[in-house]
Motif scaffolding. Structure first.
Motif, PDB file in Angstrom:
ATOM      1  N   GLY A 172       0.766  -1.167  -0.151  1.00  0.00           N
ATOM      2  CA  GLY A 172       0.131   0.032   0.132  1.00  0.00           C
ATOM      3  C   GLY A 172       0.868   1.218  -0.110  1.00  0.00           C
ATOM      4  O   GLY A 172       0.266   2.401  -0.173  1.00  0.00           O
ATOM      5  N   SER A 173       2.140   1.226   0.199  1.00  0.00           N
ATOM      6  CA  SER A 173       2.896   2.382   0.267  1.00  0.00           C
ATOM      7  C   SER A 173       2.931   3.112  -1.161  1.00  0.00           C
ATOM      8  O   SER A 173       2.713   2.489  -2.263  1.00  0.00           O
ATOM      9  N   ALA A 174       3.155   4.418  -0.894  1.00  0.00           N
ATOM     10  CA  ALA A 174       3.084   5.276  -2.192  1.00  0.00           C
ATOM     11  C   ALA A 174       3.866   6.570  -1.993  1.00  0.00           C
ATOM     12  O   ALA A 174       4.213   6.874  -0.719  1.00  0.00           O
ATOM     13  N   TYR A 175       4.451   7.029  -3.272  1.00  0.00           N
ATOM     14  CA  TYR A 175       4.747   8.321  -3.224  1.00  0.00           C
ATOM     15  C   TYR A 175       3.634   9.047  -3.921  1.00  0.00           C
ATOM     16  O   TYR A 175       2.483   8.721  -4.468  1.00  0.00           O
ATOM     17  N   VAL A 176       3.667  10.537  -3.724  1.00  0.00           N
ATOM     18  CA  VAL A 176       2.670  11.309  -3.876  1.00  0.00           C
ATOM     19  C   VAL A 176       3.242  12.288  -4.906  1.00  0.00           C
ATOM     20  O   VAL A 176       3.895  12.995  -4.785  1.00  0.00           O
ATOM     21  N   GLU A 177       2.293  12.515  -6.002  1.00  0.00           N
ATOM     22  CA  GLU A 177       2.433  13.500  -6.885  1.00  0.00           C
ATOM     23  C   GLU A 177       1.414  14.513  -6.653  1.00  0.00           C
ATOM     24  O   GLU A 177       0.008  14.235  -6.691  1.00  0.00           O
ATOM     25  N   LEU A 178       1.591  15.794  -6.647  1.00  0.00           N
ATOM     26  CA  LEU A 178       0.552  16.896  -6.266  1.00  0.00           C
ATOM     27  C   LEU A 178       0.648  18.013  -7.349  1.00  0.00           C
ATOM     28  O   LEU A 178       1.914  18.254  -7.797  1.00  0.00           O
ATOM     29  N   ASN A 179      -0.566  18.325  -8.188  1.00  0.00           N
ATOM     30  CA  ASN A 179      -0.401  19.242  -9.359  1.00  0.00           C
ATOM     31  C   ASN A 179      -1.103  20.542  -8.314  1.00  0.00           C
ATOM     32  O   ASN A 179      -2.359  20.315  -8.255  1.00  0.00           O
ATOM     33  N   ALA A 180      -0.344  21.380  -7.915  1.00  0.00           N
ATOM     34  CA  ALA A 180      -0.725  22.339  -7.145  1.00  0.00           C
ATOM     35  C   ALA A 180      -1.022  23.619  -7.837  1.00  0.00           C
ATOM     36  O   ALA A 180      -0.062  24.409  -8.122  1.00  0.00           O
ATOM     37  N   GLN A 181      -2.020  24.105  -8.240  1.00  0.00           N
ATOM     38  CA  GLN A 181      -2.216  25.128  -9.317  1.00  0.00           C
ATOM     39  C   GLN A 181      -1.259  25.417 -10.583  1.00  0.00           C
ATOM     40  O   GLN A 181      -0.588  26.300 -10.523  1.00  0.00           O
TER      41      GLN A 181
END
Length: 452
Positions: free
Chosen positions: A154-163
């Motif tokens: 279940g582990s993940a790295y996270v991509e964020l598209n912040a504006q």
């Protein structure tokens, strides 16, 4: 531009908690982990665990459910946090078990309090599939995506598209060719990368070499009629070890068939059951074994200890008998849990071998045993001095953490490289060594080692 603040994992490897804020002020937390070992000193349970304002924090994103990434969630809820808690589907399934155990061990065994915490957690928890963009509630024009990290189930790295700005938080990345789980693949782009550095100054043994070390240590146990003690976290490490031990036994003959492999942890047993249920997330090699009729996490020699009474009987039995056995028990850094009773009883016995397969943080009994054991030293457990006559060994390859080569390759394979890299979750030497590698790899990027 977004801003990033760190509320942990900047002075060591525990307490991971990072805050990304939009120019308009709204913020999201990535992880909210517990401080452990030397990093927990002067931090009383209660309000000091959440020592930053929450008025702008709208959501929490969880990378995986190890305590150093999620252990402060009960305190976050007690401080009034009421935003969504996003996690992968597997993490969302395991997280309540981890939080329940954390509250029982570290806060209170009051069933009403535990029920309140778990009820609130489940109200806020939002399971999300891998590789699917989702809107982060409360943050305008901000979406996130979980990608496979290969660290634990279940582990993940996270991509964020912040504006329009792409920010990547690594969480904990897994090592290439680890058992059971597929290795992480790098994102296409990152403007800012926040990356762990637990083994930023080290290279792990190859999988064949570490399996050979594990086999040789077990072989010595069979010859000495002693016990191999393996302190291991209940989720991730325990299941990887069972997988490798099953493979070793499968290849051996003779006495190996009579070797008892003891998992002394009700929590680990529950997690192992979930690992079996979620075998769709296993890697190709593991699935091939299943098709061939093998059961890597459920084999004949495996013994699971549940009740505390059975645990105490097993400790006494192994201390008195000459029956060779492998014991896997939590906690991974020997800071508590059932492993401490085994260590108190068996460290003075030269037939015993202690095998460390994961990182031992400064200030933990595990680090003291690792450091002073080979010198014939001692360790304090429950305020009792225990002389160490057991053999002490370390196999870093089973850390479940990426090594320096893996971390460098993770950045190397990002097609559109980050302009800023923040190095967290490591000791000073590891962070400094990794920073030098990144400066060579991405000379135009700003390489930061935050100290707060």
């Amino acid at each position: 531009m977004v801003t990033i603040a760190h509320h942990g994992a900047v002075k060591g490897v525990t307490g991971s908690c990072h805050q990304m804020s939009l120019p308009t002020g709204e913020a999201v937390l990535i992880d909210c982990g517990l401080f452990q070992g030397a990093e927990s000193v002067d931090r009383e349970l209660g309000e000091t665990q959440i020592d930053f304002p929450l008025d702008k924090v709208k959501a929490l994103i969880v990378t995986h459910c190890h305590l150093d990434h999620v252990g402060r969630i009960p305190f976050l809820l007690a401080a009034g946090f009421s935003g969504k808690i996003y996690a992968t589907e597997a993490t969302a399934r395991l997280l309540p078990l981890v939080i329940e155990d954390a509250v029982k061990v570290g806060v209170s065994r009051d069933e009403k309090l535990i029920t309140l915490v778990l009820t609130r957690l489940n109200q806020l928890l939002v399971p999300i599939p891998y590789d699917q963009w989702f809107d982060v509630e409360g943050l305008p024009q901000t979406a996130a995506k979980f990608r496979v990290a290969g660290h634990i189930l279940g582990s993940a790295y996270v991509e964020l598209n912040a504006q329009g700005e792409r920010v990547v938080f690594s969480g904990d990345l897994g090592a290439t060719y680890s058992p059971l789980l597929p290795a992480p693949k790098s994102p296409y782009k990152a403007d800012t990368l926040v990356i762990e550095s637990t083994y930023g100054d080290k290279l792990h043994e190859g999988r064949k070499a570490r399996r050979r070390l594990l086999r040789d240590t077990i072989k010595r146990c069979l010859q000495d009629r002693g016990t191999v003690l393996i302190p291991a976290f209940s989720i991730g490490r325990t299941q990887e070890l069972l997988y490798e031990i099953e493979e070793i036994i499968h290849r051996q003959k003779g006495d190996w068939e009579h070797l008892a492999v003891i998992v002394d942890s009700p929590l680990a047993a529950k997690f192992t059951s979930h690992y079996r249920d979620l075998k769709s997330l296993w890697d190709k090699e593991s699935k091939r074994k299943l098709r061939a009729g093998r059961h890597p996490l459920s084999f004949d020699q495996l013994v699971t200890i549940d009740s505390h009474g059975d645990h105490l009987k097993m400790v006494k039995q192994l201390a008195q008998s000459g029956h060779p056995a492998i014991v896997i028990a939590a906690s991974g850094m020997c800071t508590g849990g059932r492993i401490q009773n085994y260590l108190q009883a068996l460290l003075p016995d030269p037939r015993t071998d202690v095998l460390f397969v994961g990182y031992q943080a400064q200030g933990t009994p595990g680090r003291d045993i690792q450091k002073y054991g080979p010198r014939g030293g001692y360790v304090y457990l429950d305020n009792e001095r225990i002389d160490i006559k057991a053999g002490v060994h370390t196999i870093s390859g089973y850390s479940a953490h990426a090594d320096q080569g893996n971390l460098v390759n993770f950045v190397k394979r990002i097609y559109r490289k980050p302009s800023e890299i923040r190095i967290v979750h490591g000791d000073d030497e590891a962070k400094a060594a990794l920073a030098e590698k990144f400066k060579q790899l991405v000379p135009e990027a700003r390489i930061l080692i935050p100290d707060a």
